[in-house]
Design a protein around this motif. Structure first.
Motif, PDB file in Angstrom:
ATOM      1  N   UNK A 178      31.839  27.495  29.991  1.00 23.13           N
ATOM      2  CA  UNK A 178      32.058  26.410  30.944  1.00 23.13           C
ATOM      3  C   UNK A 178      31.067  25.264  30.730  1.00 23.13           C
ATOM      4  N   UNK A 179      29.887  25.580  30.204  1.00 17.90           N
ATOM      5  CA  UNK A 179      28.900  24.524  29.975  1.00 17.90           C
ATOM      6  C   UNK A 179      29.406  23.528  28.930  1.00 17.90           C
ATOM      7  N   UNK A 180      29.819  23.988  27.732  1.00 19.99           N
ATOM      8  CA  UNK A 180      30.391  23.010  26.797  1.00 19.99           C
ATOM      9  C   UNK A 180      31.670  22.368  27.325  1.00 19.99           C
ATOM     10  N   UNK A 220      20.189  23.933  16.749  1.00 20.44           N
ATOM     11  CA  UNK A 220      21.490  24.395  16.237  1.00 20.44           C
ATOM     12  C   UNK A 220      22.387  24.785  17.407  1.00 20.44           C
ATOM     13  N   UNK A 221      21.794  25.416  18.414  1.00 15.97           N
ATOM     14  CA  UNK A 221      22.556  25.833  19.593  1.00 15.97           C
ATOM     15  C   UNK A 221      22.963  24.642  20.459  1.00 15.97           C
ATOM     16  N   UNK A 252      25.774  22.352  24.700  1.00 16.86           N
ATOM     17  CA  UNK A 252      25.763  21.087  25.450  1.00 16.86           C
ATOM     18  C   UNK A 252      26.400  20.040  24.549  1.00 16.86           C
ATOM     19  N   UNK A 253      27.667  19.781  24.762  1.00 15.04           N
ATOM     20  CA  UNK A 253      28.473  19.068  23.773  1.00 15.04           C
ATOM     21  C   UNK A 253      28.132  17.586  23.650  1.00 15.04           C
ATOM     22  N   UNK A 296      21.210  15.412  26.071  1.00 20.93           N
ATOM     23  CA  UNK A 296      20.179  15.973  25.198  1.00 20.93           C
ATOM     24  C   UNK A 296      18.777  15.468  25.478  1.00 20.93           C
ATOM     25  N   UNK A 297      18.665  14.440  26.258  1.00 20.78           N
ATOM     26  CA  UNK A 297      17.335  13.920  26.590  1.00 20.78           C
ATOM     27  C   UNK A 297      16.455  14.993  27.225  1.00 20.78           C
ATOM     28  N   UNK A 298      17.078  15.958  27.907  1.00 22.89           N
ATOM     29  CA  UNK A 298      16.317  16.974  28.641  1.00 22.89           C
ATOM     30  C   UNK A 298      15.990  18.208  27.799  1.00 22.89           C
TER      31      UNK A 298
END
Length: 486
Positions: free
Chosen positions: A28-30, A330-331, A336-337, A342-344
């Motif tokens: 569900x996250x991606x 890599x993950x 997190x698509x 990604x800042x966090x």
């Protein structure tokens, strides 16, 4: 060694009931962080805030009765009385909450800053989840891990499937001539998320109905008072734990400017999920060891087994910590698509280590659970909650979600140390501090170097991981040989 064999068997099955479903829900996250599914990062932040309230209210509605059930089920001769009393208690309290919450839903929505259109769904989900607390505890207490696992897995499969259907397929199916045209509603994505959750919870309760049919509905008021005396400190500890675990999202929502609060929460919550690998491991381990702690408390020299259990946990947890940190980048795009989140990523090693400390704390907590000193668990958790609140309240406005991540680590670290120091006084366990310390220091050192100094340098990171695995293999060589033989 037979006791450890039983522990690992139960941990494996409960691991399936926890790790596999959460790995499915992990998808569900991606899904939520894919561009075009939710309208923005801030919308995912809003979902995260609501789920934070879920954690808090689930603890309140359980009010420590699950842990009390385990204790008294193993302690009392009349087990049917324990089952009936705890079941009746949860039924009455859950229905009472449900009625009051429905009548006051507008006021609740205003108080906790959640849109009123979501509150009704949230109330129903909380009711259904509360009604399966004792049935699930009964399955664990009576050594029925397979049924427990199947129902838990089915719950998340339904939740995941409906999320995929509502958020991905329904929009494409809702053509003018389609029967789905009347179901699909634009900008209804958050509602769909909670509708999926509601259906999954309803199916779970339906599968648990045989428990309620078989229960002997006899309420023992004297037993209930003793159970509540045991449970209330657990409730306080649970509330404090929920503050440590998720209250930072709520504080971020209150303390940051409204134009950036939900976006910060969305980024933080998404990257926080990379620590799920540690959380899954620690949760599965805890589900296995909690019944084990109680059932082996009266065996000869249980402290020796408890000490070895912590060694195994620290060794495995340290590998997970270093492994996830080394391969974090890599993950990252898999889980997190969208790059908008990604800042966090800065918080990932900190949250991993924080959850590692929490897992160690749960292992150390055996001393106050089996000696009926649960009030100490409450004291420790309250101290952790105070630390969490102080750091968040003091530094969120200046440092945002970074303050929340550090607060989580400091709180869990202090809780871990306090539990060890108090346990040494009231229920000494011969932990091998040299070995445990070696694993902790080495994994933390390598993780910090890998992420903050040599990030994405996989030659350095993998080399550190290989060295660390070598240290553990050499140190645990005798135990590993015995486990393989068995």
């Amino acid at each position: 060694m037979s006791a450890l064999k039983t522990l690992f068997k139960q941990t494996f099955i409960y691991g399936l009931a926890t790790v596999l479903p959460r790995m499915l829900s992990f998808l569900l996250v991606p899904l939520y962080t894919t561009n075009g599914v939710l309208s923005s990062v801030s919308e995912y932040g809003e979902v995260s805030v609501i789920f934070s309230y879920f954690v808090l209210f689930n603890v309140v509605l359980a009010y420590g009765m699950e842990t009390a059930f385990f204790r008294f089920f193993n302690k009392e001769d009349d087990k049917n009385s324990v089952i009936g009393t705890s079941a009746i208690s949860l039924i009455i309290s859950s229905i009472g909450f449900f009625i009051i919450a429905l009548l006051c839903q507008e006021e609740i929505a205003s108080l906790i800053h959640i849109s009123a259109k979501y509150i009704n769904l949230v109330i129903w989900i909380l009711l259904l989840d509360a009604l399966v607390i004792i049935p699930f505890a009964w399955l664990r207490a009576t050594q029925r891990p397979m049924r427990y696992a199947v129902i838990k897995i089915l719950n998340v499969v339904i939740n995941l499937g409906l999320n995929l259907f509502f958020l991905l397929a329904l929009k494409d199916l809702a053509t003018p001539e389609s029967i789905f045209k009347g179901i699909y509603r634009p900008n209804f994505e958050i509602n769909y998320i909670f509708i999926a959750n509601l259906v999954a919870s309803a199916v779970t309760l339906l599968l648990m109905l045989p428990f309620y049919v078989k229960v002997n509905y006899e309420f023992n008021s004297e037993l209930w008072k003793r159970m509540m005396k045991y449970a209330l400190p657990v409730l306080i500890a649970g509330i404090a734990f929920s503050i440590n675990e998720t209250f930072d999202r709520i504080l971020l929502d209150y303390l940051l400017p409204k134009d950036i609060a939900k976006t910060q929460i969305g980024m933080y919550s998404a990257c926080y999920k990379l620590a799920l690998f540690m959380t899954l491991f620690a949760t599965a381990y805890r589900l296995g060891i909690e019944p084990f702690f109680f059932s082996h408390a009266k065996t000869e020299n249980p402290q020796k087994n408890y000490a070895r259990i912590l060694e195994f946990f620290v060794a495995l947890g340290a590998v997970i910590l270093l492994g996830v940190v080394v391969f974090a980048d890599i993950l990252k795009p898999i889980i997190v698509r969208s790059e908008d989140y990604w800042e966090a990523m800065w918080v990932v090693p900190i949250i991993l280590l924080a959850n590692f400390c929490l897992g160690i704390y749960h292992n150390l907590s055996v001393w106050y659970k089996i000696t009926d000193r649960t009030k100490f668990g409450a004291y420790i958790s309250i101290i952790g909650a105070v630390v969490t609140l102080v750091i968040n309240l003091g530094f969120i406005k200046s440092y945002g979600y970074k303050a929340s991540a550090i607060a989580t680590l400091v709180a869990y670290g202090i809780m871990m140390l306090l539990s060890y120091l108090l346990g040494r006084k009231y229920y000494p366990i011969p932990y091998n501090l040299k070995k445990i310390g070696l694993y902790l220091v080495l994994s933390i050192l390598f993780s910090g170097l890998s992420f903050y100094q040599f990030r994405a340098n996989y030659i350095v990171g993998i080399s550190m991981l290989i060295v660390f695995l070598g240290v553990i293999s050499f140190s645990e060589r005798n135990q590993i040989k015995q486990l393989i033989k068995r």
